[in-house]
Design an enzyme around this catalytic site. Sequence first.
Site, mmCIF file in Angstrom:
data_model
loop_
_atom_site.group_PDB
_atom_site.id
_atom_site.type_symbol
_atom_site.label_atom_id
_atom_site.label_comp_id
_atom_site.label_asym_id
_atom_site.label_seq_id
_atom_site.Cartn_x
_atom_site.Cartn_y
_atom_site.Cartn_z
ATOM 1 N N ARG A 49 -4.479 1.171 -7.620
ATOM 2 C CA ARG A 49 -5.740 1.337 -6.886
ATOM 3 C C ARG A 49 -6.635 2.231 -7.732
ATOM 4 O O ARG A 49 -6.141 3.148 -8.412
ATOM 5 C CB ARG A 49 -5.519 2.025 -5.531
ATOM 6 C CG ARG A 49 -4.870 1.140 -4.473
ATOM 7 C CD ARG A 49 -5.828 0.063 -3.948
ATOM 8 N NE ARG A 49 -5.224 -0.774 -2.933
ATOM 9 C CZ ARG A 49 -4.598 -1.941 -3.173
ATOM 10 N NH1 ARG A 49 -4.503 -2.410 -4.401
ATOM 11 N NH2 ARG A 49 -4.100 -2.638 -2.176
ATOM 12 N N GLU A 87 -14.987 -0.483 -5.855
ATOM 13 C CA GLU A 87 -15.096 -1.935 -6.109
ATOM 14 C C GLU A 87 -16.104 -2.573 -5.154
ATOM 15 O O GLU A 87 -16.171 -2.179 -3.994
ATOM 16 C CB GLU A 87 -13.716 -2.581 -5.925
ATOM 17 C CG GLU A 87 -12.725 -2.090 -6.952
ATOM 18 C CD GLU A 87 -11.302 -2.558 -6.689
ATOM 19 O OE1 GLU A 87 -11.086 -3.408 -5.792
ATOM 20 O OE2 GLU A 87 -10.399 -2.060 -7.352
ATOM 21 N N HIS A 138 -9.963 -6.999 -9.954
ATOM 22 C CA HIS A 138 -8.881 -6.852 -8.963
ATOM 23 C C HIS A 138 -8.206 -8.211 -8.693
ATOM 24 O O HIS A 138 -8.247 -8.738 -7.584
ATOM 25 C CB HIS A 138 -9.432 -6.262 -7.658
ATOM 26 C CG HIS A 138 -8.370 -5.648 -6.795
ATOM 27 N ND1 HIS A 138 -8.570 -4.558 -6.000
ATOM 28 C CD2 HIS A 138 -7.062 -5.990 -6.609
ATOM 29 C CE1 HIS A 138 -7.460 -4.251 -5.348
ATOM 30 N NE2 HIS A 138 -6.519 -5.114 -5.697
HETATM 31 P P1 NAP Z 1 6.517 -0.123 -3.456
HETATM 32 O O1 NAP Z 1 7.660 -1.053 -3.581
HETATM 33 O O2 NAP Z 1 6.382 0.679 -2.207
HETATM 34 O O3 NAP Z 1 6.543 0.845 -4.730
HETATM 35 C C1 NAP Z 1 5.695 1.949 -4.832
HETATM 36 C C2 NAP Z 1 6.263 2.910 -5.876
HETATM 37 O O4 NAP Z 1 5.374 4.007 -6.012
HETATM 38 C C3 NAP Z 1 7.628 3.470 -5.528
HETATM 39 O O5 NAP Z 1 8.451 3.340 -6.641
HETATM 40 C C4 NAP Z 1 7.387 4.943 -5.194
HETATM 41 O O6 NAP Z 1 8.452 5.702 -5.738
HETATM 42 C C5 NAP Z 1 6.088 5.247 -5.938
HETATM 43 N N1 NAP Z 1 5.278 6.204 -5.185
HETATM 44 C C6 NAP Z 1 4.875 6.124 -3.908
HETATM 45 N N2 NAP Z 1 4.147 7.193 -3.569
HETATM 46 C C7 NAP Z 1 4.098 7.973 -4.669
HETATM 47 C C8 NAP Z 1 3.503 9.233 -4.946
HETATM 48 N N3 NAP Z 1 2.816 9.908 -4.013
HETATM 49 N N4 NAP Z 1 3.634 9.745 -6.186
HETATM 50 C C9 NAP Z 1 4.339 9.084 -7.139
HETATM 51 N N5 NAP Z 1 4.923 7.884 -6.934
HETATM 52 C C10 NAP Z 1 4.808 7.334 -5.704
HETATM 53 O O7 NAP Z 1 5.138 -0.891 -3.591
HETATM 54 P P2 NAP Z 1 4.815 -2.230 -4.428
HETATM 55 O O8 NAP Z 1 5.040 -3.403 -3.555
HETATM 56 O O9 NAP Z 1 5.481 -2.168 -5.742
HETATM 57 O O10 NAP Z 1 3.216 -2.050 -4.590
HETATM 58 C C11 NAP Z 1 2.690 -0.909 -5.244
HETATM 59 C C12 NAP Z 1 1.173 -0.878 -5.144
HETATM 60 O O11 NAP Z 1 0.620 -1.824 -6.044
HETATM 61 C C13 NAP Z 1 0.550 -1.247 -3.815
HETATM 62 O O12 NAP Z 1 0.604 -0.182 -2.876
HETATM 63 C C14 NAP Z 1 -0.880 -1.581 -4.206
HETATM 64 O O13 NAP Z 1 -1.690 -0.433 -4.165
HETATM 65 C C15 NAP Z 1 -0.734 -2.042 -5.668
HETATM 66 N N6 NAP Z 1 -1.022 -3.488 -5.811
HETATM 67 C C16 NAP Z 1 -2.106 -3.871 -6.547
HETATM 68 C C17 NAP Z 1 -2.395 -5.215 -6.679
HETATM 69 C C18 NAP Z 1 -3.569 -5.686 -7.481
HETATM 70 O O14 NAP Z 1 -4.085 -6.751 -7.216
HETATM 71 N N7 NAP Z 1 -4.003 -4.949 -8.477
HETATM 72 C C19 NAP Z 1 -1.615 -6.185 -6.039
HETATM 73 C C20 NAP Z 1 -0.515 -5.749 -5.310
HETATM 74 C C21 NAP Z 1 -0.235 -4.394 -5.189
HETATM 75 P P3 NAP Z 1 8.981 7.046 -5.047
HETATM 76 O O15 NAP Z 1 9.120 6.714 -3.579
HETATM 77 O O16 NAP Z 1 10.275 7.348 -5.717
HETATM 78 O O17 NAP Z 1 7.943 8.070 -5.315
#
Ligand code: NAP
Length: 313
Positions: A232, A261, A279
């Site tokens: 993000r 955005e 995005h």
């Molecule tokens: P996920 O499985 O929940 O993984 C999130 C990761 O971030 C976890 O490994 C978590 O590890 C870490 N994390 C969470 N809060 C944190 C913090 N405060 N500080 C440091 N690390 C933190 O989520 P996901 O499905 O992989 O998706 C991740 C993100 O990708 C989404 O939330 C979204 O914002 C983004 N995304 C972007 C697009 C795009 O089009 N660009 C598309 C899809 C998703 P720990 O719990 O060990 O900290």
Amino acid sequence: MTNKPDCILLTSLRATPTARLHAEFNVLVAPTAPAERLAFIKAHPDTRFVAASGGWVPAEVFQALPKLEIVSCFGVGYDGVDIPAAKAANVPVTNTPDVLNDCVADTTMGMVLGAMRKFPQADRFVRDGSWLKGGQALTTSVHHKKMGIAGLGRIGKTIAKRAQGFDMEIGYYGRSKQADVPFKYFADIADMAAWCDVLVVITPGGAATRNMIDARVLKALGPKGYLVNISRGSVVDEPALIEALKTGAIAGAGLDVFADEPRVPEALLALDNVVVAPHVGSATNETRDAMGNLVVDNLIAVKNGKKPLTPVY
Ligand code: NAP
């Protein structure tokens, strides 16, 4: 009159999920401007079902709909949903995890290759006739380099799999070390930035990660380091990034997401060491169908008295 329950639609879905939604619900398509949206929602106070994006579900939505049974969000990020308000109202919120992992990981590798090998610049170089005057400047290899992944979750792990195919060494940063993960763990993101050649950011957005990539982290990444942000825009201190790109404090960046955005600062667009995308992490026909179908599956589950399939809490 229809005996299908109302479902307020606050996002856009592709044809197949839209048809499935209409088969099960009386779909009320809300206007897109936030003020008009709220008025529209308030005008339908008996609504039990909402399909939304994770970018906009303020507390007022929960307050306006006392019979609400689910908010089914399109996308995995839900940083725009007021989760405390949802919990207070005892309304489940769902998202669309996993079905987009592969697509977002593909996009990430595209941004890594774009930023380091400068393929978008290469395309411009050929089109504008520059090649007729000589070759494009050499770029930076991706294979066998070190990738630091901030956020080794569902998508982060899929990116790691892709990067291993490029013989990259992988490190990760998160709030805690994960068991059964073979990669090097960093408890401080600046330490990982100093270690890696390319820093990939794929944490959630929201208050907890706001400006996680700041001037300190960019300085640690250093003049040979690249940043790829696919999470993000809020996670990166954008003015600090522009400064680092301008002054050569980092080598380059690939950005799929931005602070405001679809507005991208002119100062960023003026730089040639940054590759940008609007995005599009999950933006393929196949993945958007899968995400839309999961939005509808969650709504149908709750309509049929079952538990939501992919609740966020
Ligand atoms: P996920 O499985 O929940 O993984 C999130 C990761 O971030 C976890 O490994 C978590 O590890 C870490 N994390 C969470 N809060 C944190 C913090 N405060 N500080 C440091 N690390 C933190 O989520 P996901 O499905 O992989 O998706 C991740 C993100 O990708 C989404 O939330 C979204 O914002 C983004 N995304 C972007 C697009 C795009 O089009 N660009 C598309 C899809 C998703 P720990 O719990 O060990 O900290």
